[in-house]
Design a protein around this motif. Structure first.
Motif, PDB file in Angstrom:
ATOM      1  N   PHE A   1      -1.864 135.157  -3.139  1.00 25.41           N
ATOM      2  CA  PHE A   1      -2.751 134.038  -2.347  1.00 25.41           C
ATOM      3  C   PHE A   1      -3.068 132.954  -3.630  1.00 25.41           C
ATOM      4  O   PHE A   1      -4.344 132.313  -3.393  1.00 25.41           O
ATOM      5  CB  PHE A   1      -3.708 134.406  -1.596  1.00 25.41           C
ATOM      6  CG  PHE A   1      -3.251 135.405  -0.357  1.00 25.41           C
ATOM      7  CD1 PHE A   1      -2.707 134.882   0.585  1.00 25.41           C
ATOM      8  CD2 PHE A   1      -3.257 136.690  -0.576  1.00 25.41           C
ATOM      9  CE1 PHE A   1      -2.467 135.558   1.711  1.00 25.41           C
ATOM     10  CE2 PHE A   1      -3.009 137.483   0.392  1.00 25.41           C
ATOM     11  CZ  PHE A   1      -2.345 136.813   1.470  1.00 25.41           C
TER      12      PHE A   1
ATOM     13  N   VAL B   1      -2.883 127.731  -3.142  1.00 23.45           N
ATOM     14  CA  VAL B   1      -3.826 127.181  -2.040  1.00 23.45           C
ATOM     15  C   VAL B   1      -4.215 125.844  -2.502  1.00 23.45           C
ATOM     16  O   VAL B   1      -4.747 125.564  -3.533  1.00 23.45           O
ATOM     17  CB  VAL B   1      -4.804 128.363  -1.748  1.00 23.45           C
ATOM     18  CG1 VAL B   1      -5.655 127.880  -0.721  1.00 23.45           C
ATOM     19  CG2 VAL B   1      -4.322 129.726  -1.504  1.00 23.45           C
TER      20      VAL B   1
ATOM     21  N   VAL C   1      -1.836 127.068   2.373  1.00 24.46           N
ATOM     22  CA  VAL C   1      -1.687 128.366   2.169  1.00 24.46           C
ATOM     23  C   VAL C   1      -0.163 128.501   2.027  1.00 24.46           C
ATOM     24  O   VAL C   1       0.613 128.689   2.762  1.00 24.46           O
ATOM     25  CB  VAL C   1      -2.344 129.369   2.663  1.00 24.46           C
ATOM     26  CG1 VAL C   1      -2.215 130.638   2.078  1.00 24.46           C
ATOM     27  CG2 VAL C   1      -3.860 129.073   2.775  1.00 24.46           C
TER      28      VAL C   1
END
Length: 565
Positions: free
Chosen positions: A38, A41, A63
């Motif tokens: 992640f 983003v 995302v």
């Protein structure tokens, strides 16, 4: 079985890298997971504060690669920062599944039916023990795989998943099950999600596709080429392995030792396909490696190397027919260069007795043809003509090109009796059949030229002579030959116009008033004139008759003057 691995790597844009999970003759490589921890983003464009420092609600569009079934469409992203008590397991970011509502997250991945994938992830509770579940399966048909329950420490988990028959797209979903405090908006942290595939030895492979625009680059929307045979050779030319591309165009050779290898892609239909342009576009992950014969070479440096850039593009071939005429008849012997869109010479063709030249084996793209040699007697056509070859073309592109015949010229030199130049003579030029072509006028040098005469027979006639000269009544035939190389020269001589000499006039008398002596002289003169006039002129002697009348007139005048005196 692992052919699809390299194909999907190409489609996804992810460079597949080896993991650290090596064992003797067996190692794992990451399988197509994007944004595994992640880190990619876009908070600036898609995020809003979740009410605490370094915690954000981010629309799923911000995302990369991940989606959510949270009704808000938002994924809660946490970041490491000053005063943030919970660190990420990997990198700087992680997510909370219990967002502003229960927010399962998922990612769809292309997979090979029958392959075995190894999954792994990190999970943590927020305030106590939270539980989350991993589900894997085709979109719309997920199966529970694993439950992870953790307190306030990161736990890591892994396992395997066998892709069912026919399942080429697989979804990984992480769903919140429960939280320590029962609050469905707080709990279940997730990070470092990975998939791996086990590979033995060094790997070599990639993708075969249909290059529909012929540019040598794997473009979006171009289809894979299944069923293509690929042969692997050692550096001595001995066949080692044979693979066939799968339904998605992928192939893979595994278990290889370091060294130099040769790869031969077998054209499935040489009458219909050719291999596309080699090494185009500057991107090794998207270009085509073999030459026109389907052959390429590659080096594998180590036992654990993965070479995933050996792609091959197949495209169809078309043709162009150049028809050369002069507007009436076909012309043989005209040569043409055929160039591709980069100006590279592809071929040179020459028209036959029917005026036809065929440019064959042209892959899709834009081409230009230009005449390099004209038929004898015709002007070279400098015009460049563009044409397009399209994928799956079945009939030749027809190009009609017309040549103009080489014309000649005639120059007339107008001179006088002493060979001097005569200006302002006007000449008319007609064909042998009498058709008027036009007129020309000599300049101060006595020259006049007419150009643009097509080969044939002509007649030159003078219509106006220079002043003082007789017009030449003689017509001058001449011929402009086929493929003329020089000007036809004609010389026309004019004669002066003949005029009779004018008579010499008598001396005029003194016009002043005559004196006595002058009057006496006049009488004597008149007398002499009468005496002379006594001799009658001979019949037809006009000169003597004139003298007689002058004499009579002088005598009469003298007598009048004497009487007045």
């Amino acid at each position: 079985m692992w052919s699809f691995f390299f194909l999907v790597a190409s489609f996804s844009g992810v460079k597949v890298e080896a993991s650290s999970n090596f064992s003797d003759n067996n190692w794992q490589i990451s399988w197509l997971i994007k944004n595994a921890d992640f880190e990619v983003v876009d908070i600036a464009d898609f995020g809003v504060s979740a009410g605490a420092p370094y915690v954000w609600y981010v629309d799923q569009e911000g995302v990369e690669a991940w989606g959510t079934s949270n009704p808000s469409g938002e994924i809660e992203v946490w970041q490491n920062g000053v005063g943030q008590p919970i660190p990420a397991y990997s990198g700087n970011n992680f997510i909370e599944l219990n967002s502003n509502g229960p927010g399962p997250v998922y990612q769809d991945i292309k997979t090979i039916p029958g392959s075995t994938l190894t999954w792994s992830f990190a999970h943590r509770g927020r305030s106590g023990i939270d539980t989350a579940e991993l589900l894997i399966g085709a979109p719309g048909n997920l199966a529970p795989i694993f439950l992870a329950s953790d307190g306030q420490e990161w736990g890591t988990y892994s396992g395997t998943y066998v892709v069912p028959a026919g399942q080429t797209h697989t979804r990984l979903t992480f769903a919140p099950i429960s939280t320590s405090n029962g609050n469905l908006t707080t709990g279940n942290f997730l990070d470092d999600i990975n998939l791996y595939i086990s590979i033995e030895g060094a790997q070599l492979g990639d993708y075969v596709w249909h290059d529909e625009n012929g540019n040598g680059v794997q473009d979006n929307g171009e289809s894979p080429a299944p069923g293509v045979e690929v042969n692997l050779y050692d550096n001595q030319g001995s066949l080692l392995q044979t693979q066939t591309t799968n339904d998605l165009g992928g192939y893979l050779f595994s278990g290889l030792l370091p060294g130099n290898y040769g790869i031969a892609f077998v054209n499935p239909d040489p009458s219909h396909y050719v291999f596309t342009n080699q090494k185009s576009g500057g991107d090794a992950a998207r270009d085509s490696d073999p030459n026109k014969n389907g052959r390429a070479t590659i080096n594998i440096p180590t036992l654990r190397s993965e070479v995933i850039s050996m792609d091959a593009g197949l495209t169809t071939i078309g043709s162009a027919m150049i028809h050369k005429t002069d507007g009436v008849k076909n012309l043989a012997g005209a040569s043409f260069d055929v160039l591709d869109s980069n100006g590279n010479l592809i071929t040179n063709v020459t028209t036959d007795a029917n005026g036809i030249a065929m440019a064959e084996n042209l892959i899709p793209g834009t081409y230009t043809t230009k005449e390099t040699s004209a038929p004898i007697g015709y002007q070279l056509d400098q015009t460049a003509t563009s044409f397009e070859i399209v994928y799956e073309q079945t009939t030749p592109v027809e190009l009609n090109v017309t040549n103009q015949i080489i014309t000649g010229s005639v120059t007339v030199h107008k001179i006088g009796k002493q060979d001097q130049a005569l200006p302002y003579a006007i000449f008319e030029i007609n064909t042998a059949s009498g058709e008027n072509i036009g007129t020309i006028t000599t300049d101060k040098n006595g020259d006049a030229t007419m150009s643009g005469l097509i080969p044939g027979d002509y007649v030159l006639s003078e219509v106006t002579a220079p002043k003082g000269y007789e017009r030449s009544k003689e017509t001058r035939p001449f011929t402009i030959p086929f493929n003329p190389t020089e000007t036809v020269e004609l010389t026309v001589k004019n004669e002066l116009i003949e005029t009779p000499p004018e008579p010499k006039p008598d001396e005029p008398s003194n016009p002043s008033t005559p004196t006595t002596d002058s009057k006496h002289s006049a009488v004597i003169t008149a007398t002499k004139a009468v005496t002379s006039a006594e001799k009658l002129p001979a019949t037809g002697d006009s000169d003597d008759l004139a003298v007689l009348f002058i004499g009579i007139f002088a005598l009469t005048t003298s007598m009048y003057l004497v009487r007045r005196k």
